[in-house]
Design an enzyme around this catalytic site. Structure first.
Site, PDB file in Angstrom:
ATOM      1  N   ASP A   1      25.823   1.513  -1.583  1.00 26.18           N
ATOM      2  CA  ASP A   1      25.263   1.884  -0.266  1.00 26.18           C
ATOM      3  C   ASP A   1      25.092   0.670   0.650  1.00 26.18           C
ATOM      4  O   ASP A   1      24.408  -0.296   0.278  1.00 26.18           O
ATOM      5  CB  ASP A   1      23.875   2.507  -0.418  1.00 26.18           C
ATOM      6  CG  ASP A   1      23.860   3.787  -1.218  1.00 26.18           C
ATOM      7  OD1 ASP A   1      24.847   4.100  -1.906  1.00 26.18           O
ATOM      8  OD2 ASP A   1      22.826   4.476  -1.166  1.00 26.18           O
TER       9      ASP A   1
ATOM     10  N   GLU B   1      21.216  12.984   0.647  1.00 27.62           N
ATOM     11  CA  GLU B   1      20.910  11.553   0.596  1.00 27.62           C
ATOM     12  C   GLU B   1      21.283  10.847   1.900  1.00 27.62           C
ATOM     13  O   GLU B   1      22.139  11.294   2.650  1.00 27.62           O
ATOM     14  CB  GLU B   1      21.685  10.912  -0.562  1.00 27.62           C
ATOM     15  CG  GLU B   1      21.491  11.653  -1.884  1.00 27.62           C
ATOM     16  CD  GLU B   1      22.043  10.887  -3.071  1.00 27.62           C
ATOM     17  OE1 GLU B   1      21.244  10.220  -3.723  1.00 27.62           O
ATOM     18  OE2 GLU B   1      23.251  10.956  -3.336  1.00 27.62           O
TER      19      GLU B   1
HETATM   20  C1  FRU Z   1      23.294   7.040  -2.709  1.00 32.37           C
HETATM   21  C2  FRU Z   1      22.055   6.756  -3.487  1.00 32.37           C
HETATM   22  C3  FRU Z   1      20.852   6.681  -2.576  1.00 32.37           C
HETATM   23  C4  FRU Z   1      19.914   5.782  -3.323  1.00 32.37           C
HETATM   24  C5  FRU Z   1      20.838   4.816  -4.009  1.00 32.37           C
HETATM   25  C6  FRU Z   1      20.360   4.393  -5.369  1.00 32.37           C
HETATM   26  O1  FRU Z   1      24.441   6.536  -3.294  1.00 32.37           O
HETATM   27  O2  FRU Z   1      21.870   7.713  -4.479  1.00 32.37           O
HETATM   28  O3  FRU Z   1      20.304   7.942  -2.317  1.00 32.37           O
HETATM   29  O4  FRU Z   1      19.036   5.149  -2.436  1.00 32.37           O
HETATM   30  O5  FRU Z   1      22.093   5.465  -4.112  1.00 32.37           O
HETATM   31  O6  FRU Z   1      21.282   3.573  -6.009  1.00 32.37           O
HETATM   32  C1  FRU Z   2      23.734  10.021  -9.366  1.00 30.29           C
HETATM   33  C2  FRU Z   2      22.363   9.832  -8.808  1.00 30.29           C
HETATM   34  C3  FRU Z   2      22.301   9.166  -7.456  1.00 30.29           C
HETATM   35  C4  FRU Z   2      20.881   8.701  -7.433  1.00 30.29           C
HETATM   36  C5  FRU Z   2      20.640   8.275  -8.860  1.00 30.29           C
HETATM   37  C6  FRU Z   2      19.254   8.549  -9.317  1.00 30.29           C
HETATM   38  O1  FRU Z   2      24.426   8.864  -9.521  1.00 30.29           O
HETATM   39  O2  FRU Z   2      21.740  11.098  -8.741  1.00 30.29           O
HETATM   40  O3  FRU Z   2      22.639   9.997  -6.406  1.00 30.29           O
HETATM   41  O4  FRU Z   2      20.698   7.634  -6.596  1.00 30.29           O
HETATM   42  O5  FRU Z   2      21.559   8.997  -9.641  1.00 30.29           O
HETATM   43  O6  FRU Z   2      19.010   7.956 -10.564  1.00 30.29           O
END
Ligand code: FRU
Ligand code: FRU
Ligand code: FRU
Ligand code: FRU
Length: 494
Positions: free
Chosen positions: A76, A338
């Site tokens: 991100d 998200e």
């Molecule tokens: C999106 C996400 C966000 C979170 C982050 C955690 O890729 O799931 O929602 O802040 O990645 O790694």
């Molecule tokens: C899947 C996910 C992301 C989130 C994380 C939470 O990779 O649900 O969207 O940031 O795992 O642990």
């Protein structure tokens, strides 16, 4: 418009605006989300995309360059913005913030080790004249060790991590970094001793940029802003797997002088007794394809109750906030909405959010990608874009076959099924995202760097991929291309 297979009609949404403080929550309904499957070609064969090209991100090649020169995993990412989502360079340097993690970790283990890092590069160079990997220099981590752990009441955390957010620039080079500060409480086997604790937080720093590079000072203190309340936004007591994160702040021209924030939440129902309503399903009277509330609630779909929250700043420093009711819910549709953002064009308000194929509720399906909703205000009866579905830009996906996982992609999917995620829509309809997995069973490569930027044309409630964009052909722009559209002191004199 894509041709449609038989199925239910989408819910009628008026786009009408309501006061931000009001309690109208728009619903992305099951009837809406089922339009995605209606657009999917049931005849598409193994490894072919079944989805309409205008809503599908061009395929990203497997031989991608790495933007950090293999120093860190990158996912991100967000630019330095003002209250209207303009993207800035400072003294001739473009600056982005990214979640990063150590490359010795498996890419899927990154979430509990994520930290916010930053990159910079000289502004004003066309993408095709930059190095293939985007030409960024990795500047390191934003926070010193220990800073972001201080806000947790319970200091016995096993993992303390920094999740997504957004960065605002103010006069004098002040930067307000909004992010998600997270503590996990796990035992040696990785099992939760108690639910994790995500807090929406702020840290204030200052940027120092010149032709030699970019540094920050400050960022040595974190101010907790919001924890889920259990009334509008689900808490860890209600569901240990709750989602509460990803703040994005902005001003609304209709309400001058106020600052708002959107963020990811879940509807505040206990996990085991959550129930969806006829309004969450959204079928029109007499629709022969309608499901009943009883069927849906018995199907397991109630585990997926994502929402998008709204909050309002109570002071000019943006250090005190109050919750407002959610602006969108996706009850019995998906569990994750998200990185929401507000994007304005031609007087319309666009709410964009990313979602995974694997977080759809029972009976629904759709690609990994970015989804969009349009209305006349920040709180409105948002209409899901593109034939009422919500789908704006999905990965090449075949909904006739299972998806697998990023670490084990399904043999029958196109190479791009997991190609990128965490799409962020930038000025001019440019869209950046990170590479997750490119390829399929037996032949895939993990990413951990930013994808090529692509472009969508947004017109009213519709959007379409601009396949003429970019110098790599087929709609693909520069790798990791996050250009500034405004420049602070572009001459570079400090
Ligand atoms: C999106 C996400 C966000 C979170 C982050 C955690 O890729 O799931 O929602 O802040 O990645 O790694
Ligand atoms: C899947 C996910 C992301 C989130 C994380 C939470 O990779 O649900 O969207 O940031 O795992 O642990
Ligand atoms: C109230 C209001 C409404 C309008 C909405 C637009 O604060 O001005 O009259 O519908 O906000 O955001
Ligand atoms: C699917 C899901 C989510 C839940 C998580 C943990 O991603 O069921 O709805 O939050 O897995 O069970």
């Amino acid at each position: 418009a894509a041709s449609l297979e038989p199925g239910p009609e989408p819910t009628v949404h008026t786009q009408e605006a309501f006061a931000p403080e009001g309690n109208f929550t728009a619903k992305w309904t099951r009837a809406d989300a089922r339009q995605i499957k209606r657009m999917s070609d049931p005849r598409a064969v193994s490894r072919q995309s079944s989805m309409p090209a205008e809503y599908t991100m061009p395929s990203v090649p497997q031989d991608f360059p790495d933007m950090s020169n293999e120093q860190v995993w990158v996912w991100d990412s967000w630019p330095l913005t003002d209250a209207n989502a303009n993207q800035y360079s400072v003294n001739g340097q473009e600056i982005i913030f990214s979640l990063v993690a150590d490359r010795n970790l498996g890419f899927d283990d990154r979430h509990v080790y994520a930290k916010i890092g930053y990159f910079y590069r000289p502004a004003g160079i066309p993408a095709e004249q930059r190095p293939a990997n985007g030409g960024w220099t990795y500047g390191g981590l934003v926070f010193d060790e220990g800073v972001t752990g201080q806000i947790f009441e319970d200091q016995s955390f096993s993992h303390q991590t920094q999740w997504s957010g957004s960065a605002r620039i103010f006069p004098g080079g002040e930067i307000k970094l909004f992010f998600t500060d997270v503590a996990f409480y796990r035992d040696a086997a990785g099992k939760d001793i108690k639910p994790y604790d995500p807090k929406i937080a702020l840290s204030v720093g200052k940027v120092h940029a010149n032709k030699n590079g970019v540094k920050f000072t400050g960022f040595d203190k974190v101010i907790p802003l919001l924890s889920a309340d259990g009334t509008y936004y689900q808490t860890g007591e209600q569901n240990p797997y709750f989602n509460f994160r990803d703040p994005f702040t902005f001003e609304d021209p209709a309400h001058p002088g106020e600052t708002f924030m959107v963020f990811e939440g879940n509807s505040a129902m206990p996990r085991e007794s959550a129930a969806c309503t006829a309004e969450d399903l959204g079928y029109r009277e007499g629709d022969p394809y309608a499901e009943t509330v009883e069927q849906v609630n018995a199907s397991g779909a109630t585990y997926q109750i994502g929402n998008i929250g709204l909050a309002k700043a109570k002071n000019a420093d943006l250090t005190e906030w109050e919750f407002l009711p959610p602006i969108l819910s996706a009850n019995c549709v998906t569990d994750q909405t998200e990185r929401p953002q507000i994007y304005m064009k031609d007087g319309k308000y666009y709410l964009f959010t990313i979602s995974h194929r694997g977080t759809y509720a029972a009976g629904l399906d759709g690609p990994e990608g970015v989804y969009g909703f349009v209305g006349d205000g920040i709180r409105s009866d948002y209409q899901p874009m593109n034939q009422g579905s919500g789908l704006v830009l999905g990965n090449p996906t075949n909904l006739n076959f299972n998806g697998g996982f990023p670490f084990a992609p399904d043999y029958n999917q196109p190479f791009g099924h997991f190609q990128s995620y965490s799409h962020y829509v930038m000025p001019g309809g440019l869209v950046q995202s990170f590479i997750d997995t490119i390829g399929t069973e037996g032949n895939f490569r993990r990413g951990g760097t930013l994808a090529p930027t692509v472009k969508i044309d947004i017109e009213g409630a519709s959007s379409a991929v601009d396949y003429s964009y970019g110098s790599y052909g087929g709609g693909l722009g520069g790798w990791a291309d996050i250009p500034a559209n405004l420049n602070v002191n572009p001459g570079g004199q400090v």
